[in-house]
Design an enzyme around this catalytic site. Structure first.
Site, PDB file in Angstrom:
ATOM      1  N   ILE A 272      -5.999  -2.256  -3.607  1.00  0.00           N
ATOM      2  CA  ILE A 272      -4.595  -1.819  -3.716  1.00  0.00           C
ATOM      3  C   ILE A 272      -3.807  -2.724  -2.788  1.00  0.00           C
ATOM      4  O   ILE A 272      -3.966  -2.659  -1.564  1.00  0.00           O
ATOM      5  CB  ILE A 272      -4.364  -0.353  -3.295  1.00  0.00           C
ATOM      6  CG1 ILE A 272      -5.011   0.603  -4.285  1.00  0.00           C
ATOM      7  CG2 ILE A 272      -2.854  -0.065  -3.215  1.00  0.00           C
ATOM      8  CD1 ILE A 272      -4.682   2.068  -4.040  1.00  0.00           C
ATOM      9  N   ASP A 273      -3.007  -3.579  -3.370  1.00  0.00           N
ATOM     10  CA  ASP A 273      -2.102  -4.377  -2.549  1.00  0.00           C
ATOM     11  C   ASP A 273      -0.771  -3.645  -2.536  1.00  0.00           C
ATOM     12  O   ASP A 273      -0.278  -3.227  -3.590  1.00  0.00           O
ATOM     13  CB  ASP A 273      -1.946  -5.777  -3.162  1.00  0.00           C
ATOM     14  CG  ASP A 273      -1.059  -6.654  -2.297  1.00  0.00           C
ATOM     15  OD1 ASP A 273      -1.190  -6.596  -1.064  1.00  0.00           O
ATOM     16  OD2 ASP A 273      -0.235  -7.397  -2.861  1.00  0.00           O
TER      17      ASP A 273
ATOM     18  N   ASP B 203      -7.989  -7.544  -3.881  1.00  0.00           N
ATOM     19  CA  ASP B 203      -7.225  -6.566  -3.105  1.00  0.00           C
ATOM     20  C   ASP B 203      -7.175  -5.311  -3.974  1.00  0.00           C
ATOM     21  O   ASP B 203      -6.489  -5.273  -4.997  1.00  0.00           O
ATOM     22  CB  ASP B 203      -5.808  -7.092  -2.825  1.00  0.00           C
ATOM     23  CG  ASP B 203      -5.137  -6.287  -1.727  1.00  0.00           C
ATOM     24  OD1 ASP B 203      -5.498  -5.099  -1.578  1.00  0.00           O
ATOM     25  OD2 ASP B 203      -4.279  -6.841  -1.033  1.00  0.00           O
TER      26      ASP B 203
ATOM     27  N   ASP C 192      -7.972   3.186  -2.523  1.00  0.00           N
ATOM     28  CA  ASP C 192      -8.390   1.827  -2.115  1.00  0.00           C
ATOM     29  C   ASP C 192      -9.890   1.654  -2.317  1.00  0.00           C
ATOM     30  O   ASP C 192     -10.356   0.691  -2.937  1.00  0.00           O
ATOM     31  CB  ASP C 192      -8.099   1.583  -0.623  1.00  0.00           C
ATOM     32  CG  ASP C 192      -6.634   1.363  -0.322  1.00  0.00           C
ATOM     33  OD1 ASP C 192      -6.243   1.552   0.845  1.00  0.00           O
ATOM     34  OD2 ASP C 192      -5.884   1.026  -1.243  1.00  0.00           O
TER      35      ASP C 192
ATOM     36  N   THR D 157      -0.217  -0.961  -0.052  1.00  0.00           N
ATOM     37  CA  THR D 157      -0.602   0.425   0.244  1.00  0.00           C
ATOM     38  C   THR D 157       0.624   1.280   0.611  1.00  0.00           C
ATOM     39  O   THR D 157       0.716   2.438   0.220  1.00  0.00           O
ATOM     40  CB  THR D 157      -1.608   0.439   1.414  1.00  0.00           C
ATOM     41  OG1 THR D 157      -2.654  -0.467   1.098  1.00  0.00           O
ATOM     42  CG2 THR D 157      -2.184   1.815   1.644  1.00  0.00           C
TER      43      THR D 157
ATOM     44  N   ASP E 282      -4.354 -11.307  -0.521  1.00  0.00           N
ATOM     45  CA  ASP E 282      -2.941 -10.950  -0.660  1.00  0.00           C
ATOM     46  C   ASP E 282      -2.163 -11.977  -1.487  1.00  0.00           C
ATOM     47  O   ASP E 282      -0.971 -11.761  -1.760  1.00  0.00           O
ATOM     48  CB  ASP E 282      -2.280 -10.813   0.721  1.00  0.00           C
ATOM     49  CG  ASP E 282      -2.576  -9.456   1.349  1.00  0.00           C
ATOM     50  OD1 ASP E 282      -2.605  -8.458   0.609  1.00  0.00           O
ATOM     51  OD2 ASP E 282      -2.786  -9.400   2.576  1.00  0.00           O
TER      52      ASP E 282
ATOM     53  N   GLU F 273     -10.955  -6.620   0.431  1.00  0.00           N
ATOM     54  CA  GLU F 273     -10.296  -6.150   1.651  1.00  0.00           C
ATOM     55  C   GLU F 273     -11.064  -5.057   2.395  1.00  0.00           C
ATOM     56  O   GLU F 273     -11.136  -5.062   3.613  1.00  0.00           O
ATOM     57  CB  GLU F 273      -8.887  -5.625   1.312  1.00  0.00           C
ATOM     58  CG  GLU F 273      -8.137  -5.193   2.551  1.00  0.00           C
ATOM     59  CD  GLU F 273      -6.750  -4.657   2.275  1.00  0.00           C
ATOM     60  OE1 GLU F 273      -6.312  -4.625   1.111  1.00  0.00           O
ATOM     61  OE2 GLU F 273      -6.093  -4.242   3.248  1.00  0.00           O
TER      62      GLU F 273
HETATM   63  N1  LIG Z   1       2.438  -7.458   9.946  1.00  0.00           N
HETATM   64  C1  LIG Z   1       2.242  -7.917   8.730  1.00  0.00           C
HETATM   65  N2  LIG Z   1       2.818  -9.064   8.328  1.00  0.00           N
HETATM   66  C2  LIG Z   1       2.622  -9.540   7.090  1.00  0.00           C
HETATM   67  N3  LIG Z   1       1.855  -8.920   6.163  1.00  0.00           N
HETATM   68  C3  LIG Z   1       1.251  -7.792   6.533  1.00  0.00           C
HETATM   69  C4  LIG Z   1       1.410  -7.224   7.815  1.00  0.00           C
HETATM   70  N4  LIG Z   1       0.702  -6.097   7.868  1.00  0.00           N
HETATM   71  C5  LIG Z   1       0.105  -5.969   6.667  1.00  0.00           C
HETATM   72  N5  LIG Z   1       0.442  -6.993   5.869  1.00  0.00           N
HETATM   73  C6  LIG Z   1      -0.017  -7.286   4.516  1.00  0.00           C
HETATM   74  O1  LIG Z   1       1.046  -7.100   3.607  1.00  0.00           O
HETATM   75  C7  LIG Z   1       0.468  -6.643   2.410  1.00  0.00           C
HETATM   76  C8  LIG Z   1       1.506  -5.987   1.549  1.00  0.00           C
HETATM   77  O2  LIG Z   1       2.465  -6.939   1.255  1.00  0.00           O
HETATM   78  P1  LIG Z   1       3.940  -6.554   0.790  1.00  0.00           P
HETATM   79  O3  LIG Z   1       4.767  -6.427   2.013  1.00  0.00           O
HETATM   80  O4  LIG Z   1       4.290  -7.733  -0.050  1.00  0.00           O
HETATM   81  O5  LIG Z   1       3.825  -5.289   0.038  1.00  0.00           O
HETATM   82  C9  LIG Z   1      -0.606  -5.715   2.874  1.00  0.00           C
HETATM   83  O6  LIG Z   1      -1.576  -5.606   1.883  1.00  0.00           O
HETATM   84  P2  LIG Z   1      -2.312  -4.174   1.686  1.00  0.00           P
HETATM   85  O7  LIG Z   1      -1.285  -3.209   1.250  1.00  0.00           O
HETATM   86  O8  LIG Z   1      -3.297  -4.540   0.644  1.00  0.00           O
HETATM   87  O9  LIG Z   1      -2.965  -3.833   2.994  1.00  0.00           O
HETATM   88  C10 LIG Z   1      -1.143  -6.391   4.108  1.00  0.00           C
HETATM   89  O10 LIG Z   1      -2.266  -7.203   3.865  1.00  0.00           O
HETATM   90 MG   LIG Z   2      -2.815  -6.605   0.293  1.00  0.00          MG
HETATM   91 MG   LIG Z   3      -4.993  -3.639  -0.004  1.00  0.00          MG
HETATM   92 MG   LIG Z   4      -4.612  -2.836   3.540  1.00  0.00          MG
END
Ligand SMILES: Nc1ncnc2c1ncn2[C@@H]1O[C@H](COP(=O)(O)O)[C@@H](OP(=O)(O)O)[C@H]1O
Ligand SMILES: [Mg+2]
Ligand SMILES: [Mg+2]
Ligand SMILES: [Mg+2]
Length: 385
Positions: free
Chosen positions: A172-173, A170, A84, A175, A322, A108
């Site tokens: 790493i979206d 972002d 990240d 994670t 995101d 982020e």
């Molecule tokens: N409780 C929650 N509800 C919705 N989105 C959330 C969450 N907790 C984290 N996320 C977000 O969901 C993203 C990932 O989305 P997806 O579910 O589509 O893979 C995460 O990005 P990061 O991985 O960059 O932190 C984070 O920002």
């Molecule tokens: Mg993200």
């Molecule tokens: Mg991220």
């Molecule tokens: Mg994150």
């Protein structure tokens, strides 16, 4: 300042290139006619693609080591943190090099935790990853110090907003997908006057062929896609390790019975129960396709599925990084992205999206049906509580 759009065919490029005209206020002594300045996003797009590709390579390297050494089963999240931070430092550094006079980045991560006692070792690992990536690329003849890396990460602390230009990252979206060895994305967008004007999505684990193809899990199916879009110019995809791009379009499906839908792999990120109620009301027959990250927007932009439902649990506030890149990648491919009240996403309010209930994405034909099913399902859920 008003902005008009027009398509311009550049004789040197021999292909359509997007220009926009900014009508600047007239200088004090001139007549009232507007001064017209032509601008394109070609340089921004090239820089964004370069930065995202470099970051994707860094992440692939870390994910490979993570899987090979089985760190994943030990639940040690530090390698993800390394990727990240490394990705953010790299993208931030590249963009700042390319646009030294007009650089603002909303990203982020920040360096707060890295600067705490005991953080030195991890900062050194990140610094090595970043420098190795820069050396292998060869465009920038520099070696960053650990402090240089921390500063590059912290250059992502802009608040964004409705004025001027801001990059949105972002690093790493997805994670959690990255940790599992599944989907993740490096998502980079450019805001101008609060609107997304450019987006790049690097999806290192996304197959080049459609997710709906039966053979997608065959060992011969190559993975690694890069999607990009500039406002008014359509959406394109090319292999992460290549440059021959194809134009992509969202699915043309009109009958919801034939539509398939994407949602988060993680139930904590989106209410799977509510989306299955919506799908049932629509008459969708296929089971949900659950994958991580904005790879969902990328897959949707090329018609792998027709609908994306994101319905976070109460109280969650969505962040612009995101969705910014994913949103333009889908809309430029002919799709529609709104919140659950049918309003377009507003990226002009700073780090957070201020929206009603959730985010829904589909093609123009299906949107009215989807919207009705979403409203009915939300009402039904509320009255059953
Ligand atoms: N409780 C929650 N509800 C919705 N989105 C959330 C969450 N907790 C984290 N996320 C977000 O969901 C993203 C990932 O989305 P997806 O579910 O589509 O893979 C995460 O990005 P990061 O991985 O960059 O932190 C984070 O920002
Ligand atoms: Mg993200
Ligand atoms: Mg991220
Ligand atoms: Mg994150």
């Amino acid at each position: 300042m008003s902005i008009n759009w027009l398509r311009f065919v550049s004789p040197s490029l021999k292909k359509p290139s997007l220009f926009h005209l900014c009508h600047l206020p007239p200088p004090p002594s001139s007549s009232s006619s507007a001064v017209i300045v032509a601008m394109s996003y070609d340089k921004e797009l090239a820089a964004a693609k370069k930065a995202a590709s470099l970051a994707a390579r860094l992440c692939q390297k870390v994910q490979k080591a993570l899987l090979q050494s089985d760190v994943q089963s030990k639940n040690d999240k530090s390698p993800v943190t390394v990727a990240d931070y490394g990705s953010q430092a790299l993208v931030s550094f590249v963009l700042q090099q390319e646009f030294p006079d007009n650089f603002s980045l909303v990203a982020e991560e920040d360096s707060k935790d890295l600067r705490k006692d005991g953080g030195q070792e991890i900062v050194e690992r990140i610094t090595k990853l970043v420098n190795d990536s820069l050396t292998s690329d060869g465009s920038y003849n520099v070696t960053l110090s650990t402090e240089g890396v921390l500063k590059a990460i912290d250059n992502g602390r802009s608040e964004g907003g409705s004025q001027g230009r801001h990059w949105v990252l972002d690093p790493i979206d997805g994670t959690k997908g990255f940790l599992r060895g599944d989907q993740y994305a490096i998502a980079l967008a450019l805001l101008e006057g609060g609107k997304v004007v450019l987006g790049v999505l690097a999806c290192p684990n996304l197959p080049l062929t459609s997710l709906s193809d039966a053979g997608q899990h065959s060992p011969n199916n190559k993975v690694g896609c890069l999607f990009f879009a500039v406002v008014g110019g359509g959406t394109y995809m090319h292999p992460l390790d290549g440059s021959s791009a194809v134009k992509v379009q969202v699915s043309a499906v009109e009958n919801p019975e034939e539509a398939s839908f994407f949602e988060s792999y993680e139930a904590a990120h989106s209410m799977h129960g509510l989306s299955s109620l919506i799908a049932q009301k629509l008459g969708v027959k296929a089971p949900p396709v659950r994958i991580d990250s904005q790879a969902k927007y990328g897959a949707l932009s090329r018609g792998d599925g027709a609908i994306y439902l994101r319905l976070p649990h109460k109280g969650y506030r969505e962040k612009i990084w995101d969705h910014a890149a994913g949103c333009i990648v889908v809309t430029e491919a002919g799709g529609v992205v709104t919140d659950a009240a049918g309003q377009p996403l507003d990226f002009s309010k700073g780090k957070y999206l201020d929206l009603d209930t959730g985010i829904i994405v589909t093609n123009q034909k299906l949107m009215p049906l989807l919207f009705n099913a979403v409203r009915k399902s939300i009402q039904e859920k509320a009255s059953s509580l």
